[in-house]
Design a protein around this motif. Sequence first.
Motif, short mmCIF file in Angstrom:
data_model
loop_
_atom_site.label_atom_id
_atom_site.label_comp_id
_atom_site.label_asym_id
_atom_site.label_seq_id
_atom_site.Cartn_x
_atom_site.Cartn_y
_atom_site.Cartn_z
N UNK A 164 12.23 -2.22 1.12
CA UNK A 164 12.40 -3.37 0.13
C UNK A 164 11.13 -3.70 -0.44
N UNK A 165 9.74 -3.65 -0.04
CA UNK A 165 8.45 -3.76 -0.76
C UNK A 165 8.53 -2.55 -1.86
N UNK A 166 8.80 -1.31 -1.39
CA UNK A 166 8.55 -0.32 -2.46
C UNK A 166 9.40 -0.52 -3.69
N UNK A 167 10.67 -0.89 -3.28
CA UNK A 167 11.73 -1.19 -4.28
C UNK A 167 11.40 -1.98 -5.47
N UNK A 168 10.99 -3.20 -4.65
CA UNK A 168 10.54 -4.56 -5.53
C UNK A 168 9.15 -4.10 -6.42
N UNK A 169 8.30 -3.35 -6.11
CA UNK A 169 7.10 -2.91 -6.86
C UNK A 169 7.62 -2.11 -7.85
N UNK A 222 5.18 -1.01 -10.74
CA UNK A 222 3.82 -1.31 -9.97
C UNK A 222 3.84 -0.09 -9.06
N UNK A 223 2.67 0.42 -8.66
CA UNK A 223 2.51 1.58 -7.90
C UNK A 223 2.11 1.07 -6.33
N UNK A 224 2.25 1.89 -5.27
CA UNK A 224 2.32 1.31 -4.05
C UNK A 224 1.36 2.09 -3.23
N UNK A 225 0.50 1.35 -2.53
CA UNK A 225 -0.37 2.08 -1.41
C UNK A 225 0.17 2.09 -0.16
N UNK A 226 0.41 3.11 0.51
CA UNK A 226 0.95 3.03 1.95
C UNK A 226 -0.15 2.76 2.83
N UNK A 227 0.32 1.71 3.88
CA UNK A 227 -0.80 1.32 4.90
C UNK A 227 0.28 0.90 6.16
N UNK A 228 -0.34 1.46 7.12
CA UNK A 228 -1.09 2.72 7.48
C UNK A 228 -0.49 3.49 8.58
N UNK A 229 -0.88 4.88 8.74
CA UNK A 229 -0.31 5.66 9.58
C UNK A 229 -0.62 5.70 11.19
N UNK A 230 -1.96 5.87 11.20
CA UNK A 230 -2.54 5.85 12.48
C UNK A 230 -3.68 5.03 12.78
N UNK A 231 -3.48 4.04 13.52
CA UNK A 231 -4.36 2.75 14.18
C UNK A 231 -4.41 2.47 15.36
N UNK A 232 -5.39 1.77 15.97
CA UNK A 232 -5.28 1.46 17.50
C UNK A 232 -4.44 -0.08 17.51
N UNK A 233 -4.06 -0.64 16.55
CA UNK A 233 -3.34 -1.85 16.50
C UNK A 233 -1.90 -1.60 15.83
#
Length: 453
Positions: A72-77, A82-93
């Motif tokens: 939904x966010x990707x398409x809206x942008x 607009x371009x999109x930054x992916x966030x995030x793949x590997x995280x402790x939280x």
Amino acid sequence: MPDANAAASTLGAAAAQSGRYFGTAIAANRLGDSTYSTIAGREFNMITAENEMKPDATEPQRGQFNFSSGDQIYNWATQRGMKVRGHTLAWHAQQPSWWGGISGSTLRQAMIDHINGVMGHYKGKLAYWDVVNEAFNEDGSRRNSNLQQTGNDWIEVAFRTARNADPSVKLCYNDYNIENWSYGKTQGVYRMIQDFKSRGVPIDCVGLQTHFTGGSSLPSNFQTTLSSFAALGVDVALTEVDVTNSSTTQYAGLTQACMNVPRCVGITVWGVRDSDSWRSSENPLLFDGGGNKKAAYNSVLNVLNSVGPTSSPTGGTTSASATPSTQPGTAKRIVGAQSGRCVDVPNSSRTNGTRVQLYDCHGQINQQWTLTSSRQLTVYGSMCLDAAGSGNGSAVQIYSCNGQANQQWNVNSNGTISGVQSGRCLDVWGTNNGQQIQIYDCNGQANQRFSLS
Ligand code: G3I
């Protein structure tokens, strides 16, 4: 005649003058709020999903991926250029609950499968990915997370997996409290990037979150930190900016530091209005709860505008005849006079909103443009070269042909191609593969001249 030196009036257009972006984090469940989406659509040209592309959102059960909110966010942008930054793949939280029940090689494999699953879905579509987030302690040692307990090599495995999953996207390490050059955590992350670069572990960028609170405010050596990371051969970006009470001096200072470092590619603020912030009680963003621009907004915009346009005219405006110098009909390449490279649709994408770029001419269909009698430049038959806005720095993208004036172009006798709606010319800042095309006040310089051949 527009003033070629006029200051840009939005953050995105102002940043675009120096080839940078200005972004925000977006929450999918706020997009229905028209004040929010109007500001976001007007001001920014890079979008990060605040929570929707994180592991708990995208893989709630093992092997069962859910991209509904992220898409939904990707398409809206992208529908807005607009371009999109992916966030995030590997995280402790924000891990899926099932990661809590596994460890060791099982968790390691789950991380690898997760990266492959999510990056596979967004393959070829994103500008950056925060592959690993917040893996260090304040003293520069590794955070003792469940991922760390799978072995100290988990970060490089994540990056190698990511490169294989999508070679087209830039891969970032992202963290907070790494803005002060003399801080232990900054040095720990620096040593890791240095090590990765020396051993050929793929990494392209470092994201400095830039959450400034009462306790950690803008350090005087911030620019040194940015340039020191950049000197390792990575891009740097400010990825989650917010500042307690929106100090204008801190906002101006962090913006200026980025502008002073050529490899600082852009700035993202972590939300639109104060009321949208994860720390809303501190009023840390550029718009107040009513959607009004704050003093900090103006301080940022002024710094962005002080860097100036990338293609400022030297001797007034070169006159351009609106008479088409190329007859409509057959598919042609659009070749940049300065670069010798072709206007190209990245990865032969057919997605509305894909920004066009320069790339080595190869004659394939994603570089074949047909000038129609109604002044469209079509690609793949049914998609059109489309201006995402009419201001300086607006994105040039592909979009389904709709006959509107932002999809009509004059091929001028002086070699420029100008938009019927905006009167501004196709313009490119730089000559490299991947350099994106924008519109800008026509000045007839080589970076605005293209031949249809
Ligand atoms: O959506 C649920 C809602 O249904 C539920 O009622 C409510 C109850 O607490 O929770 C809601 O989810 C919250 C979610 O934000 C959406 O608002 C989560 O509890 C909350 O934990 C989550 O917080 C996010 C936080 O990351 C989690 O770590 C923030 O929005 C987000 O801004 C923040 O972003 C992080 C970056 O990813 C990494 N760097 C730090 C930054 C700020 O903490």
